[in-house]
Design a protein around this motif. Structure first.
Motif, PDB file in Angstrom:
ATOM      1  N   SER A  67      33.495  46.663   3.907  1.00 51.68           N
ATOM      2  CA  SER A  67      34.340  47.352   2.941  1.00 51.68           C
ATOM      3  C   SER A  67      35.787  47.345   3.383  1.00 51.68           C
ATOM      4  N   SER A  68      35.997  47.541   4.703  1.00 54.79           N
ATOM      5  CA  SER A  68      37.356  47.543   5.237  1.00 54.79           C
ATOM      6  C   SER A  68      37.991  46.158   5.123  1.00 54.79           C
ATOM      7  N   LEU A  69      37.226  45.070   5.402  1.00 52.52           N
ATOM      8  CA  LEU A  69      37.755  43.701   5.297  1.00 52.52           C
ATOM      9  C   LEU A  69      38.159  43.383   3.863  1.00 52.52           C
ATOM     10  N   ARG A  70      37.333  43.793   2.916  1.00 51.92           N
ATOM     11  CA  ARG A  70      37.648  43.490   1.512  1.00 51.92           C
ATOM     12  C   ARG A  70      38.907  44.215   1.078  1.00 51.92           C
ATOM     13  N   ALA A  71      39.037  45.486   1.521  1.00 54.47           N
ATOM     14  CA  ALA A  71      40.236  46.234   1.141  1.00 54.47           C
ATOM     15  C   ALA A  71      41.483  45.615   1.753  1.00 54.47           C
ATOM     16  N   GLU A  72      41.417  45.139   2.992  1.00 60.56           N
ATOM     17  CA  GLU A  72      42.577  44.550   3.639  1.00 60.56           C
ATOM     18  C   GLU A  72      42.940  43.198   3.018  1.00 60.56           C
ATOM     19  N   SER A  73      41.925  42.455   2.565  1.00 57.99           N
ATOM     20  CA  SER A  73      42.219  41.140   1.974  1.00 57.99           C
ATOM     21  C   SER A  73      42.936  41.251   0.645  1.00 57.99           C
ATOM     22  N   GLU A  74      42.764  42.356  -0.051  1.00 56.48           N
ATOM     23  CA  GLU A  74      43.380  42.554  -1.357  1.00 56.48           C
ATOM     24  C   GLU A  74      44.788  43.115  -1.265  1.00 56.48           C
ATOM     25  N   LYS A  75      45.219  43.461  -0.092  1.00 59.97           N
ATOM     26  CA  LYS A  75      46.589  43.946   0.052  1.00 59.97           C
ATOM     27  C   LYS A  75      47.576  42.804  -0.112  1.00 59.97           C
ATOM     28  N   LYS A  77      50.315  42.218   1.591  1.00 57.53           N
ATOM     29  CA  LYS A  77      50.699  41.633   2.869  1.00 57.53           C
ATOM     30  C   LYS A  77      49.543  41.813   3.842  1.00 57.53           C
ATOM     31  N   PHE A  78      48.990  40.720   4.273  1.00 58.83           N
ATOM     32  CA  PHE A  78      47.818  40.751   5.152  1.00 58.83           C
ATOM     33  C   PHE A  78      48.265  40.689   6.610  1.00 58.83           C
ATOM     34  N   ALA A 101      44.869  32.290   6.202  1.00 54.85           N
ATOM     35  CA  ALA A 101      46.003  33.028   5.648  1.00 54.85           C
ATOM     36  C   ALA A 101      47.233  32.150   5.628  1.00 54.85           C
ATOM     37  N   LYS A 102      48.228  32.600   4.832  1.00 57.46           N
ATOM     38  CA  LYS A 102      49.481  31.853   4.745  1.00 57.46           C
ATOM     39  C   LYS A 102      50.199  31.870   6.086  1.00 57.46           C
ATOM     40  N   GLU A 103      50.189  33.033   6.729  1.00 59.92           N
ATOM     41  CA  GLU A 103      50.836  33.127   8.019  1.00 59.92           C
ATOM     42  C   GLU A 103      49.888  32.572   9.084  1.00 59.92           C
ATOM     43  N   LYS A 104      50.449  31.671   9.934  1.00 57.41           N
ATOM     44  CA  LYS A 104      49.613  31.054  10.949  1.00 57.41           C
ATOM     45  C   LYS A 104      49.085  32.072  11.952  1.00 57.41           C
ATOM     46  N   ASP A 105      49.904  33.139  12.245  1.00 53.45           N
ATOM     47  CA  ASP A 105      49.460  34.131  13.236  1.00 53.45           C
ATOM     48  C   ASP A 105      48.373  35.038  12.706  1.00 53.45           C
ATOM     49  N   SER A 106      48.068  34.904  11.413  1.00 53.30           N
ATOM     50  CA  SER A 106      46.998  35.729  10.845  1.00 53.30           C
ATOM     51  C   SER A 106      45.677  34.989  10.733  1.00 53.30           C
ATOM     52  N   ARG A 143      32.425  36.127   1.346  1.00 55.71           N
ATOM     53  CA  ARG A 143      33.736  35.470   1.174  1.00 55.71           C
ATOM     54  C   ARG A 143      34.615  36.428   0.395  1.00 55.71           C
ATOM     55  N   TYR A 144      35.733  36.870   1.001  1.00 57.07           N
ATOM     56  CA  TYR A 144      36.685  37.779   0.346  1.00 57.07           C
ATOM     57  C   TYR A 144      38.002  37.031   0.222  1.00 57.07           C
ATOM     58  N   GLU A 145      38.511  36.962  -1.033  1.00 58.34           N
ATOM     59  CA  GLU A 145      39.765  36.248  -1.290  1.00 58.34           C
ATOM     60  C   GLU A 145      40.748  37.214  -1.941  1.00 58.34           C
ATOM     61  N   GLY A 146      41.883  37.395  -1.306  1.00 55.64           N
ATOM     62  CA  GLY A 146      42.922  38.232  -1.881  1.00 55.64           C
ATOM     63  C   GLY A 146      43.816  37.443  -2.791  1.00 55.64           C
ATOM     64  N   LEU A 147      43.852  37.791  -4.078  1.00 56.30           N
ATOM     65  CA  LEU A 147      44.632  37.042  -5.043  1.00 56.30           C
ATOM     66  C   LEU A 147      46.124  37.212  -4.809  1.00 56.30           C
ATOM     67  N   ARG A 148      46.552  38.381  -4.353  1.00 57.23           N
ATOM     68  CA  ARG A 148      47.980  38.601  -4.155  1.00 57.23           C
ATOM     69  C   ARG A 148      48.478  38.042  -2.834  1.00 57.23           C
ATOM     70  N   SER A 149      47.635  38.139  -1.810  1.00 56.11           N
ATOM     71  CA  SER A 149      48.072  37.653  -0.503  1.00 56.11           C
ATOM     72  C   SER A 149      47.658  36.211  -0.233  1.00 56.11           C
TER      73      SER A 149
END
Length: 498
Positions: A67-75, A77-78, A101-106, A143-149
């Motif tokens: 649940s925590s991973l899904r909530a963080e993926s939808e933010k 800024k990840f 993620a878009k950011e390599k460090d993430s 599989r959790y995909e954040g549409l905004r991030s």
């Protein structure tokens, strides 16, 4: 108002309140810290869940982490740091994690895992777009995909479901509510226990301190009213009990002092009654004989002389009585200046008897000193001890059987005291009357008709002088058939002779 001005009861109430409030405040503070820690530490959250539901604690921990991973993926800024604790929980359950993620460090990949293999398994179970979760008896794939991030979090693990149906992941709000409610319930229960324990201890302390003090207050009020019979109940052996015991001992001593005062007052009343009676008798005689002379009853010179002699005898009786009374009052008020000297009792008695025996023999009193080997010394005042001997011999003279009386003086040692015995062959005294002989104005002549025969003060004076010497006197039935007076004096030590 200062603290020391408060009553003891209020001080105890304040102290007990602090004993209760401080632990409760500390407990609430600790609970708040624990709540904050659980809120920001995923590991502690999982442990709490395992404690609350031990039969499915692992499943719930995985659910919370998912649940925590899904909530963080939808933010928008990840940040990988925000899900690090959840990743550790899942990896601890056997789940391999891959983040894109878009950011390599993430970006993140579970050490020792093949990213292509993970992506292949996830695509087969959950597809290649959107968010999906597959959790059955064969294992867990999500599989959790954040549409905004644009961040994708994937995971594969052999974590079978403990039950047939897949339960929905526990939301954050529900999870926090359960944990907070459990901790708040624990704090409230513990606070109630502290409160009840503090109340019990307060009652116990009150019974140990306030109850004895209340009893002392009542006893003090009774003493103030003049009632010395209010006895305190038995107390403990602590400081309060010792104080109550000392207070009650003081009450008993006051009661004894009052009884002694009442006895002394009764003795003084008896003394004054005796004085008035003994003075009234010769005064009445003087008045009668004087009236006889003045009224002309004694007309002849011989009768007038007889009346005058009787007036003189009555006046002499009054003089002796007032002299004895003055001596007794001087002793009774402790106005007895003593000049101490240490003498051999045997030598002193031998010389004194040798000096006064002739005059006493003319009056029919024959004194004999029994031979003795004792060389004990006594510490006395010469004049006052001579007065003691004189009073004893006068008493023997007054209560003789006939024209003469024989007195035997002897010495013996009784422990650390010297016993000086004065035995006579007079009329003696009944055994029941022996203890009363030393009372003021006591005479075996209960009607007090023979005032000239004795004032009733001689033996009382003897007892007072012997008491001043640190000794005592007692009366016994004499082996001669009369009365035996025993003077007891401490035997002088070497230190007393210096």
């Amino acid at each position: 108002m200062r603290l020391r001005d408060l009553s003891l009861k209020k001080k105890l109430l304040v102290t007990n309140a602090l004993m209760i409030v401080i632990p409760i405040v500390v407990l609430i503070a600790i609970g708040a810290v624990l709540l904050g820690g659980l809120r920001h530490a995923g590991t502690l959250q999982q442990q709490a869940l395992a404690l609350l539901w031990p039969e499915e604690g692992r499943t719930l921990s995985v659910q919370v982490a998912l649940s925590s991973l899904r909530a963080e993926s939808e933010k928008r800024k990840f940040k990988l740091d925000n899900i690090e604790r959840d990743i550790h929980v899942l990896e601890g359950a056997g789940v391999r994690i891959l983040t894109v993620a878009k950011e390599k460090d993430s970006a993140y990949l579970t050490p020792g895992s093949n990213p292509d293999e993970l992506q292949h398994i996830v695509a087969r179970k959950c597809g290649v777009r959107g968010s999906a979760l597959s959790w059955d008896m064969d294992g867990l794939v999500f599989r959790y995909e954040g549409l905004r991030s644009g961040t994708v979090i994937m995971g594969v693990g052999d974590v079978p479901m403990m039950r047939g149906d897949e339960p929905p992941p526990i939301p954050h709000d529900t999870r926090d509510f359960i944990l907070n409610a459990a901790l708040i319930l624990l704090i409230l229960t513990t606070s109630a226990g502290i409160l009840l324990l503090g109340r019990y201890l307060a009652r116990l302390l009150s019974a140990q301190i306030l109850t004895p003090l209340e009893e002392m207050r009542r006893a003090a009020a009774a003493i103030q009213r003049g009632d010395l019979s209010h006895e305190l109940p038995p107390m403990g052996s602590d400081e309060v009990g010792a104080t109550c015991h000392a207070f009650d001992e003081m009450r008993r001593e006051l009661l004894r002092a009052r009884m002694r005062e009442e006895r002394e007052e009764a003795r003084r009343r008896e003394l004054f009654i005796g004085i008035l009676h003994d003075i009234a008798t010769p005064l009445t005689a003087i008045k009668g004989y004087a009236s006889g002379i003045l009224d002309g009853i004694a007309r002849t010179p011989e009768k007038q002389r007889t009346y005058a002699e009787r007036i003189s005898q009555s006046a002499a009786t009054m003089e002796r009585l007032t002299t004895r009374l003055r001596e007794f009052l001087r002793l009774d008020t402790d106005e007895l200046p003593l000049t101490w000297e240490t003498v051999s009792a045997r030598d002193f008695l031998t010389e004194y008897i040798h000096e006064h025996a002739p005059a006493l023999a003319e009056d029919g009193v024959h004194i004999l000193m029994e031979k003795t080997n004792t060389a004990a010394k006594i510490r006395i005042d010469h004049g006052e001890f001579a007065r003691v001997l004189k009073n004893l011999w006068e008493n023997s003279s007054k209560y003789r059987r006939g024209a003469e009386v024989h007195v035997c003086m002897s010495l013996s040692e009784e422990g650390r005291q010297l016993a000086i015995r004065c035995d006579d062959d007079g009329i003696g005294v009944d055994a029941a009357e022996l203890p009363k002989l030393f009372d003021s104005f006591y005479r075996t002549d209960t009607a007090r008709t023979n005032v000239a025969g004795g004032s009733g003060l001689g033996l009382a004076i003897v007892r007072r002088i012997m008491t001043a010497f640190g000794g005592s006197v007692r009366a016994e039935v004499s082996i001669e058939g009369g009365l035996c007076m025993v003077l007891l004096l401490p035997i002088a030590s070497e230190g007393d002779m210096k």
